[in-house]
Design an enzyme around this catalytic site. Structure first.
Site, PDB file in Angstrom:
ATOM      1  N   CYS A 119      39.527  -2.994  54.768  1.00 27.40           N
ATOM      2  CA  CYS A 119      38.861  -4.161  54.160  1.00 27.40           C
ATOM      3  C   CYS A 119      37.743  -4.730  55.038  1.00 27.40           C
ATOM      4  CB  CYS A 119      39.877  -5.239  53.827  1.00 27.40           C
ATOM      5  SG  CYS A 119      41.181  -4.638  52.743  1.00 27.40           S
ATOM      6  N   HIS A 252      36.098 -11.667  53.130  1.00 27.79           N
ATOM      7  CA  HIS A 252      36.800 -10.656  52.344  1.00 27.79           C
ATOM      8  C   HIS A 252      37.643 -11.367  51.287  1.00 27.79           C
ATOM      9  CE1 HIS A 252      39.248  -7.436  51.067  1.00 27.79           C
ATOM     10  NE2 HIS A 252      40.312  -7.773  51.780  1.00 27.79           N
ATOM     11  N   ASN A 282      41.562  -7.975  45.075  1.00 31.62           N
ATOM     12  CA  ASN A 282      41.148  -7.475  46.382  1.00 31.62           C
ATOM     13  C   ASN A 282      40.605  -6.050  46.207  1.00 31.62           C
ATOM     14  OD1 ASN A 282      41.002  -6.412  48.964  1.00 31.62           O
ATOM     15  ND2 ASN A 282      42.994  -7.197  49.615  1.00 31.62           N
TER      16      ASN A 282
HETATM   17  O1  UT7 Z   1      43.115  -6.761  52.231  1.00 37.11           O
HETATM   18  C1  UT7 Z   1      43.605  -7.039  53.506  1.00 37.11           C
HETATM   19  C2  UT7 Z   1      43.998  -8.400  53.629  1.00 37.11           C
HETATM   20  N1  UT7 Z   1      45.205  -8.663  52.874  1.00 37.11           N
HETATM   21  C3  UT7 Z   1      45.616  -9.891  52.788  1.00 37.11           C
HETATM   22  O2  UT7 Z   1      44.926 -10.776  53.247  1.00 37.11           O
HETATM   23  C4  UT7 Z   1      46.936 -10.198  52.160  1.00 37.11           C
HETATM   24  C5  UT7 Z   1      47.612 -11.254  52.977  1.00 37.11           C
HETATM   25  N2  UT7 Z   1      48.885 -11.718  52.445  1.00 37.11           N
HETATM   26  C6  UT7 Z   1      48.957 -12.445  51.309  1.00 37.11           C
HETATM   27  O3  UT7 Z   1      47.956 -12.673  50.646  1.00 37.11           O
HETATM   28  C7  UT7 Z   1      50.300 -13.027  50.916  1.00 37.11           C
HETATM   29  O4  UT7 Z   1      51.199 -12.851  51.977  1.00 37.11           O
HETATM   30  C8  UT7 Z   1      50.896 -12.376  49.629  1.00 37.11           C
HETATM   31  C9  UT7 Z   1      50.062 -12.809  48.437  1.00 37.11           C
HETATM   32  C10 UT7 Z   1      50.885 -10.872  49.751  1.00 37.11           C
HETATM   33  C11 UT7 Z   1      52.318 -12.863  49.404  1.00 37.11           C
HETATM   34  O5  UT7 Z   1      52.350 -14.277  49.319  1.00 37.11           O
HETATM   35  P1  UT7 Z   1      53.464 -15.107  50.087  1.00 37.11           P
HETATM   36  O6  UT7 Z   1      53.233 -16.535  49.795  1.00 37.11           O
HETATM   37  O7  UT7 Z   1      53.416 -14.669  51.540  1.00 37.11           O
HETATM   38  O8  UT7 Z   1      54.766 -14.635  49.367  1.00 37.11           O
HETATM   39  P2  UT7 Z   1      56.082 -13.954  49.996  1.00 37.11           P
HETATM   40  O9  UT7 Z   1      55.777 -12.556  50.429  1.00 37.11           O
HETATM   41  O10 UT7 Z   1      56.659 -14.889  50.996  1.00 37.11           O
HETATM   42  O11 UT7 Z   1      57.040 -13.872  48.752  1.00 37.11           O
HETATM   43  C12 UT7 Z   1      57.588 -15.079  48.181  1.00 37.11           C
HETATM   44  C13 UT7 Z   1      58.486 -14.738  47.024  1.00 37.11           C
HETATM   45  C14 UT7 Z   1      59.510 -13.675  47.346  1.00 37.11           C
HETATM   46  O12 UT7 Z   1      60.726 -14.003  46.684  1.00 37.11           O
HETATM   47  P3  UT7 Z   1      61.928 -14.676  47.501  1.00 37.11           P
HETATM   48  O13 UT7 Z   1      62.277 -13.696  48.566  1.00 37.11           O
HETATM   49  O14 UT7 Z   1      61.396 -15.970  48.025  1.00 37.11           O
HETATM   50  O15 UT7 Z   1      62.975 -14.838  46.439  1.00 37.11           O
HETATM   51  C15 UT7 Z   1      58.949 -12.426  46.699  1.00 37.11           C
HETATM   52  O16 UT7 Z   1      59.937 -11.499  46.327  1.00 37.11           O
HETATM   53  O17 UT7 Z   1      57.700 -14.212  45.948  1.00 37.11           O
HETATM   54  C16 UT7 Z   1      58.266 -12.983  45.483  1.00 37.11           C
HETATM   55  N3  UT7 Z   1      57.195 -12.134  44.993  1.00 37.11           N
HETATM   56  C17 UT7 Z   1      56.774 -12.129  43.712  1.00 37.11           C
HETATM   57  N4  UT7 Z   1      57.184 -12.807  42.621  1.00 37.11           N
HETATM   58  C18 UT7 Z   1      56.544 -12.579  41.464  1.00 37.11           C
HETATM   59  C19 UT7 Z   1      56.438 -11.269  45.704  1.00 37.11           C
HETATM   60  N5  UT7 Z   1      55.523 -10.692  44.898  1.00 37.11           N
HETATM   61  C20 UT7 Z   1      55.719 -11.211  43.668  1.00 37.11           C
HETATM   62  C21 UT7 Z   1      55.087 -11.009  42.420  1.00 37.11           C
HETATM   63  N6  UT7 Z   1      55.525 -11.708  41.366  1.00 37.11           N
HETATM   64  N7  UT7 Z   1      54.041 -10.162  42.269  1.00 37.11           N
END
Ligand code: UT7
Length: 325
Positions: A119, A252, A282
């Site tokens: 990225c 990005h 993305n």
């Molecule tokens: O391109 C390179 C750069 N990439 C990035 O910058 C990505 C950086 N990371 C992020 O943008 C975020 O960390 C994510 C968007 C990937 C995830 O967001 P988050 O607020 O960190 O969520 P999380 O991983 O802590 O997940 C929270 C909850 C989890 O459930 P529990 O364990 O709290 O019950 C996940 O299982 O959200 C759940 N979850 C979803 N629910 C519905 C994860 N993905 C999904 C989904 N739909 N697609």
């Protein structure tokens, strides 16, 4: 006379198939994977993304973006003497997407190669082209970010498959007597390979390992927020400028929360943040030139504006380019 490089044209291209979060959620539900528009918008700011058809490659998307950038610059493909394509989803193992794209542009002879910095690929490629122009190795370069990330998504993993899209963006960078690119700052830290990777490879006629994207989203998030601020500050210091000199911030486009936090750290009002992640998702190396072209064509970015472009992603890689548009 000092030789500089300057952007003289921008272009972009999105494949026609557009999926809203609701469209994607319905497709995933039919495979037993649960997600929702609400979750995706709240956690990422993404509302839609484009996916390329199965027979469309990164060079196909990139060549369309390149044609638009050439037209905007008032140049013919035959004027170009350097092509750099930033991509992590090239058409083949080799040759490079840049060579394939060169042939699709109907030209031959000029240097053409890919840059692989995930990225951060576009800011890496722009920095390389700037250096080649400044040292006289090139005069008129096409710098392109082109990706088909839909090919490497694991659609059974809802934590990653809702985040990415396909597309391409391009700029024409030309030698100039007045400064366009003012400063850049590139970094990598390979100890973080595992937090964002596609851990597969070709060996003995087979794909070994797992050729699908894996990401520890929270680890990437934490690192991204820190390095986007430090790279912007380092780049401003090299150019003897301050936060207040930036007209537009084009980070990005991965997650609106990361982008807004970077703008706040740079004390920039959110109106100066260019946002296309909502419509594109993305698109990895394509995200910055896609956002740039969208903002130029909408009339937001005008000639003479000072832009801060910032990439961050797999590697771990990050970097920034400060330029006078
Ligand atoms: O391109 C390179 C750069 N990439 C990035 O910058 C990505 C950086 N990371 C992020 O943008 C975020 O960390 C994510 C968007 C990937 C995830 O967001 P988050 O607020 O960190 O969520 P999380 O991983 O802590 O997940 C929270 C909850 C989890 O459930 P529990 O364990 O709290 O019950 C996940 O299982 O959200 C759940 N979850 C979803 N629910 C519905 C994860 N993905 C999904 C989904 N739909 N697609």
């Amino acid at each position: 006379m000092t030789r500089y490089s300057r952007i003289t044209g921008t272009g972009s291209y999105l494949p026609p198939r557009r999926l809203t979060n609701a469209d994607l959620a319905a497709e995933l539900a039919s495979q037993g994977v649960e997600t929702s528009d609400e979750w995706i918008v709240e956690r990422t700011g993404i509302r839609a993304r484009h996916f390329a058809a199965a027979d469309v490659s990164s060079s196909d998307l990139g060549v369309e973006a390149a044609k638009h950038a050439l037209e905007a610059a008032g140049l013919q493909a035959s004027d170009i003497d350097l092509i750099i394509v930033a991509t992590s989803t090239p058409d083949m193992v080799f040759p490079s997407a840049a060579c394939i794209l060169q042939n699709k542009l109907g030209i031959a002879g000029c240097a053409a190669f890919d840059v692989q910095a995930v990225c951060s690929g576009f800011v890496y490629a722009l920095t390389v082209a700037d250096a080649m122009i400044k040292t006289g190795s090139a005069n008129k370069a096409l710098v392109i970010g082109a990706e088909v990330f839909s090919r490497i998504l694991d659609f059974s993993d809802r934590t990653t498959c809702v985040l990415f899209g396909d597309g391409a963006g391009a700029v024409v960078l030309e030698a100039s007597e007045t400064p366009g690119i003012l400063a850049s700052d590139l970094h990598a830290d390979g100890k973080h390979v595992g937090i964002l990777c596609v851990p597969g490879h070709v060996s003995g006629g087979k794909v070994l390992g797992q050729p699908l994207l894996k990401m520890d989203g929270q680890a990437v998030f934490k690192l991204a927020v820190g390095v986007l601020e430090s790279a912007a500050r380092a780049t401003l210091a090299k150019a003897n400028l301050t936060d207040a000199d930036i007209d537009w911030l084009i980070p990005h486009q991965a997650n609106i929360r990361i982008m807004q936090s970077t703008a706040k750290k740079l004390k920039m009002p959110l109106e100066k943040l260019i946002v296309t992640v909502d419509q594109h998702g993305n698109t990895s190396a394509a995200s910055i030139p896609l956002a740039l072209d969208t903002a130029v064509r909408s009339g937001k970015i005008k000639k003479g504006d000072t832009l801060m472009l910032e990439g961050v992603g797999g590697g771990f890689t990050w970097g920034a380019v400060l330029l006078n548009y």
